[in-house]
Design a protein around this motif. Structure first.
Motif, PDB file in Angstrom:
ATOM      1  N   ALA A 187     -78.248  44.309 -60.341  1.00 58.59           N
ATOM      2  CA  ALA A 187     -77.693  44.832 -61.580  1.00 58.59           C
ATOM      3  C   ALA A 187     -77.833  43.798 -62.685  1.00 58.59           C
ATOM      4  N   GLU A 188     -78.589  44.140 -63.725  1.00 55.61           N
ATOM      5  CA  GLU A 188     -78.779  43.254 -64.871  1.00 55.61           C
ATOM      6  C   GLU A 188     -77.690  43.483 -65.912  1.00 55.61           C
ATOM      7  N   SER A 189     -77.413  42.438 -66.669  1.00 54.14           N
ATOM      8  CA  SER A 189     -76.493  42.529 -67.790  1.00 54.14           C
ATOM      9  C   SER A 189     -76.851  41.449 -68.805  1.00 54.14           C
ATOM     10  N   SER A 218     -78.203  38.159 -67.012  1.00 53.55           N
ATOM     11  CA  SER A 218     -77.684  37.878 -65.688  1.00 53.55           C
ATOM     12  C   SER A 218     -78.093  38.987 -64.735  1.00 53.55           C
ATOM     13  N   CYS A 219     -78.238  38.636 -63.482  1.00 55.60           N
ATOM     14  CA  CYS A 219     -78.598  39.602 -62.454  1.00 55.60           C
ATOM     15  C   CYS A 219     -77.761  39.325 -61.223  1.00 55.60           C
ATOM     16  N   ALA A 220     -76.932  40.287 -60.848  1.00 60.07           N
ATOM     17  CA  ALA A 220     -76.108  40.190 -59.657  1.00 60.07           C
ATOM     18  C   ALA A 220     -76.813  40.878 -58.500  1.00 60.07           C
ATOM     19  N   SER A 273     -82.997  30.502 -63.876  1.00 57.75           N
ATOM     20  CA  SER A 273     -82.126  29.688 -63.042  1.00 57.75           C
ATOM     21  C   SER A 273     -81.413  30.586 -62.041  1.00 57.75           C
ATOM     22  N   ARG A 274     -80.639  29.973 -61.166  1.00 58.68           N
ATOM     23  CA  ARG A 274     -79.923  30.744 -60.151  1.00 58.68           C
ATOM     24  C   ARG A 274     -78.647  30.034 -59.749  1.00 58.68           C
ATOM     25  N   ASP A 275     -77.719  30.797 -59.213  1.00 64.03           N
ATOM     26  CA  ASP A 275     -76.483  30.279 -58.645  1.00 64.03           C
ATOM     27  C   ASP A 275     -76.335  30.954 -57.292  1.00 64.03           C
ATOM     28  N   LEU A 276     -76.649  30.233 -56.239  1.00 58.62           N
ATOM     29  CA  LEU A 276     -76.663  30.824 -54.910  1.00 58.62           C
ATOM     30  C   LEU A 276     -75.270  31.269 -54.466  1.00 58.62           C
ATOM     31  N   ALA A 277     -74.252  30.485 -54.793  1.00 60.68           N
ATOM     32  CA  ALA A 277     -72.899  30.823 -54.382  1.00 60.68           C
ATOM     33  C   ALA A 277     -72.433  32.130 -55.007  1.00 60.68           C
ATOM     34  N   THR A 312     -78.904  35.387 -60.513  1.00 62.19           N
ATOM     35  CA  THR A 312     -80.040  34.755 -61.147  1.00 62.19           C
ATOM     36  C   THR A 312     -79.964  35.042 -62.639  1.00 62.19           C
ATOM     37  N   TYR A 313     -80.457  34.102 -63.449  1.00 62.73           N
ATOM     38  CA  TYR A 313     -80.285  34.177 -64.889  1.00 62.73           C
ATOM     39  C   TYR A 313     -81.613  33.977 -65.601  1.00 62.73           C
ATOM     40  N   LEU A 314     -81.679  34.507 -66.794  1.00 62.84           N
ATOM     41  CA  LEU A 314     -82.808  34.265 -67.678  1.00 62.84           C
ATOM     42  C   LEU A 314     -82.259  33.911 -69.052  1.00 62.84           C
ATOM     43  N   GLN A 315     -82.338  32.631 -69.404  1.00 65.12           N
ATOM     44  CA  GLN A 315     -81.936  32.178 -70.722  1.00 65.12           C
ATOM     45  C   GLN A 315     -83.104  32.377 -71.671  1.00 65.12           C
TER      46      GLN A 315
END
Length: 120
Positions: free
Chosen positions: A5-7, A21-23, A70-74, A78-81
């Motif tokens: 899910a993108e936002s 952001s992508c969950a 970038s990403r946050d595994l926890a 994943t993100y796109l700035q």
């Protein structure tokens, strides 16, 4: 089935910034490469950025130097700035993950997209 899910999309002026952001659900990101794609009106989907499990980052020429993946595994995110946005960046942006650990053209799970509009 893995769900994404993108936002973070929206309307921004040229030169502005957005962070997408992508969950990711029902999986972890530590074994999957992450990718961002976009589709402008009337055009085919094109790749934007990719990040391998090892941390390698790849960008296509139109966004090189302006976008950062970038990403946050926890957080399973994943993100796109997106900085210094241009009108030609206007598109629906999709996140995707690959069964492979490295950047590849094979992506099996896709989000539904978030609209980014760059206009004065």
């Amino acid at each position: 089935q893995v769900q994404l899910a993108e936002s973070g999309g929206g309307l921004v002026q040229p030169g502005g910034s957005l962070r997408l952001s992508c969950a990711v659900s029902e999986t972890t990101l530590d074994n999957h490469a992450s990718g961002w794609f976009r589709q402008a009106p009337g055009k085919e989907t094109e790749g934007v950025a990719c990040m391998s499990v090892a941390g390698f980052k790849f960008y296509t020429d139109p966004v090189q130097g302006r976008f950062t993946i970038s990403r946050d595994l926890a957080k399973k995110m994943t993100y796109l700035q997106m900085n210094d946005l241009k009108p030609e960046d206007t598109a629906v942006y999709y996140c995707a993950i690959s069964p492979a650990r490295t950047c590849t053209e094979t992506y099996t799970s896709w989000g539904r997209g978030t609209q980014v509009t760059v206009s004065s």
